[in-house]
Design an enzyme around this catalytic site. Structure first.
Site, PDB file in Angstrom:
ATOM      1  N   THR A  40      28.242   3.968 -26.174  1.00 49.06           N
ATOM      2  CA  THR A  40      27.851   3.724 -27.563  1.00 49.06           C
ATOM      3  C   THR A  40      27.055   4.911 -28.090  1.00 49.06           C
ATOM      4  O   THR A  40      26.028   5.282 -27.520  1.00 49.06           O
ATOM      5  CB  THR A  40      27.031   2.432 -27.667  1.00 49.06           C
ATOM      6  OG1 THR A  40      27.872   1.326 -27.324  1.00 49.06           O
ATOM      7  CG2 THR A  40      26.504   2.221 -29.077  1.00 49.06           C
ATOM      8  N   HIS A  85      35.747  -6.156 -24.145  1.00 48.44           N
ATOM      9  CA  HIS A  85      34.376  -6.081 -23.631  1.00 48.44           C
ATOM     10  C   HIS A  85      33.882  -7.496 -23.337  1.00 48.44           C
ATOM     11  O   HIS A  85      33.461  -8.226 -24.216  1.00 48.44           O
ATOM     12  CB  HIS A  85      33.469  -5.403 -24.660  1.00 48.44           C
ATOM     13  CG  HIS A  85      32.187  -4.887 -24.092  1.00 48.44           C
ATOM     14  ND1 HIS A  85      31.706  -5.249 -22.853  1.00 48.44           N
ATOM     15  CD2 HIS A  85      31.267  -4.024 -24.598  1.00 48.44           C
ATOM     16  CE1 HIS A  85      30.554  -4.642 -22.630  1.00 48.44           C
ATOM     17  NE2 HIS A  85      30.268  -3.881 -23.669  1.00 48.44           N
ATOM     18  N   ASN A 124      28.038  -7.159 -19.993  1.00 45.33           N
ATOM     19  CA  ASN A 124      26.767  -6.606 -20.496  1.00 45.33           C
ATOM     20  C   ASN A 124      26.013  -7.463 -21.496  1.00 45.33           C
ATOM     21  O   ASN A 124      25.311  -6.964 -22.376  1.00 45.33           O
ATOM     22  CB  ASN A 124      27.009  -5.220 -21.100  1.00 45.33           C
ATOM     23  CG  ASN A 124      27.658  -4.272 -20.105  1.00 45.33           C
ATOM     24  OD1 ASN A 124      28.687  -3.688 -20.398  1.00 45.33           O
ATOM     25  ND2 ASN A 124      27.084  -4.132 -18.915  1.00 45.33           N
ATOM     26  N   TYR A 178      27.082  -9.449 -23.939  1.00 38.46           N
ATOM     27  CA  TYR A 178      27.625  -9.630 -25.279  1.00 38.46           C
ATOM     28  C   TYR A 178      28.439 -10.931 -25.351  1.00 38.46           C
ATOM     29  O   TYR A 178      28.402 -11.741 -24.432  1.00 38.46           O
ATOM     30  CB  TYR A 178      28.422  -8.390 -25.683  1.00 38.46           C
ATOM     31  CG  TYR A 178      27.529  -7.158 -25.720  1.00 38.46           C
ATOM     32  CD1 TYR A 178      26.404  -7.113 -26.549  1.00 38.46           C
ATOM     33  CD2 TYR A 178      27.774  -6.057 -24.902  1.00 38.46           C
ATOM     34  CE1 TYR A 178      25.558  -6.010 -26.573  1.00 38.46           C
ATOM     35  CE2 TYR A 178      26.935  -4.947 -24.922  1.00 38.46           C
ATOM     36  CZ  TYR A 178      25.826  -4.933 -25.752  1.00 38.46           C
ATOM     37  OH  TYR A 178      24.985  -3.848 -25.766  1.00 38.46           O
ATOM     38  N   ASN A 188      20.048  -8.403 -21.168  1.00 40.88           N
ATOM     39  CA  ASN A 188      19.942  -9.461 -22.171  1.00 40.88           C
ATOM     40  C   ASN A 188      20.385 -10.813 -21.620  1.00 40.88           C
ATOM     41  O   ASN A 188      20.907 -11.663 -22.348  1.00 40.88           O
ATOM     42  CB  ASN A 188      20.758  -9.125 -23.424  1.00 40.88           C
ATOM     43  CG  ASN A 188      20.134  -8.039 -24.265  1.00 40.88           C
ATOM     44  OD1 ASN A 188      18.914  -7.878 -24.282  1.00 40.88           O
ATOM     45  ND2 ASN A 188      20.944  -7.276 -24.966  1.00 40.88           N
TER      46      ASN A 188
END
Length: 347
Positions: free
Chosen positions: A27, A174, A177, A179, A234
């Site tokens: 990113t 994706h 991670n 998300y 997260n």
């Protein structure tokens, strides 16, 4: 010792990679105000076209998926046209490139799209603030309805179709991670009691529906997936997560993906409920093409591949610092060390 990295690798009948080295998704937050890729981005990716495969920076499938500033999208014609300049530039150099499809879920922020609360499997907020915009505090998400889940599945498939229109050789979904897809796969973030929560089958349902919808739209040979069985970003870990990924990986084994990609910042990390490293756990459950990642050097990656721990290696930060990473490794030249200051520009 690294010679095998430079041998071709056949993903399937449609795609043969020139070498075993992938450029990991990174990113960069460098798209324009309309989330359209720029000429600087096209030049940046083209300079790295000697990777066996470039995986693009994560690209949002629709406006409410945005959780960071200036991350590119793939839901408007202008964005598709902008990405076409990138893929044309990479292909002109003989490279191959997949788009990583992204929805950030509960770590999205309404600041970016001027809407309501972010969406997630359950109404459970993540603590903290948006990277690069620390004044934005994460909000409690809205738990998506079953109807809204079906819309999301459709939006992933449309994004994949748009990526192919933009000239990509395939897509990487994706699912890692912390998300949106990953949020369905971990008990910390998925407290649902309907057909999308509670059991391994139910918690895997959304991920598999997205995979199947993308395969139906663009073909299995152009569809890949990234997963994070170990909760580390997260997300809090839960021993019950192991059963979810045991089930999910068994289901994926029969779907003929282009590849499966581990999602981990440092593969030296070990998780009790996985019995060790993420890559070793995934290798034990998945026998097809597996991409390792996470602080590997060319030497340590080559050793891991020779030991059968995974088939291909994705390299991240060294590619930011060295656009000619593949050539340097092949020649045995010294690499430029990565530093965070490099994030301000697209070298």
């Amino acid at each position: 010792m690294t010679a095998q990295l430079f041998q071709p690798y056949r993903l399937n009948d449609s795609l043969v990679l020139d070498n075993h080295i992938l450029m990991a998704p990174l990113t960069r937050c460098m798209a324009d105000a309309d989330l359209v890729p720029t000429q600087a981005m096209a030049d940046y990716y083209a300079r790295r076209a000697d990777a066996g495969l470039i995986i693009s920076e994560a690209t949002i499938i629709r406006p409410d998926g945005q959780g960071y500033p200036n991350t590119p999208g793939i839901f408007t014609q202008a964005q598709i046209d902008g990405w076409r300049k990138v893929t044309d530039a990479v292909h002109a150099k003989g490279g191959k490139i997949f788009m990583q499809l992204w929805h950030t879920g509960r770590v999205a922020h309404p600041f970016f799209w001027g809407g309501e609360a972010p969406i997630a499997p359950s109404a459970i907020a993540v603590e903290g603030t948006v990277p690069r915009m620390r004044e934005l505090v994460y909000q409690t998400p809205k738990a998506v309805t079953v109807t809204e889940i079906a819309e999301l599945v459709s939006d992933y498939a449309k994004a994949a179709e748009n990526a192919i229109e933009a000239g990509f050789d395939g897509v990487e979904i994706h699912g890692a991670n912390g998300y949106l897809i990953d949020q369905f796969l971990h008990h910390d973030s998925n407290r649902r009691e309907d057909e999308y929560g509670g059991s391994p089958e139910n918690m895997s349902r959304f991920a598999l529906e997205v995979v199947d919808a993308v395969i139906a739209r663009i073909g299995h040979e152009r569809t890949a997936l990234r997963l994070s069985p170990g909760a580390y970003f997260n997300m809090a870990g839960d021993a019950r997560d192991r059963e979810v990924f045991d089930y999910l990986l068994a289901e994926l084994e029969g779907r003929q993906l282009a590849y499966l990609h581990a999602g981990i910042f440092d593969d030296a990390m070990e998780f009790d409920y996985l019995g060790g490293r993420v890559s070793d756990y995934m290798r034990g459950k998945y026998g097809k093409t597996l991409v390792g990642v996470g602080s590997y050097t060319a030497h340590s990656a080559s050793l891991a591949i020779s030991e059968g721990r995974f088939n291909l290696i994705a390299i991240g930060r060294p590619f930011i610092a060295n656009h000619d990473y593949v050539a340097k490794v092949k020649a045995g030249s010294e690499l430029v060390a990565y530093s965070d200051e490099m994030l301000a520009n697209l070298y």
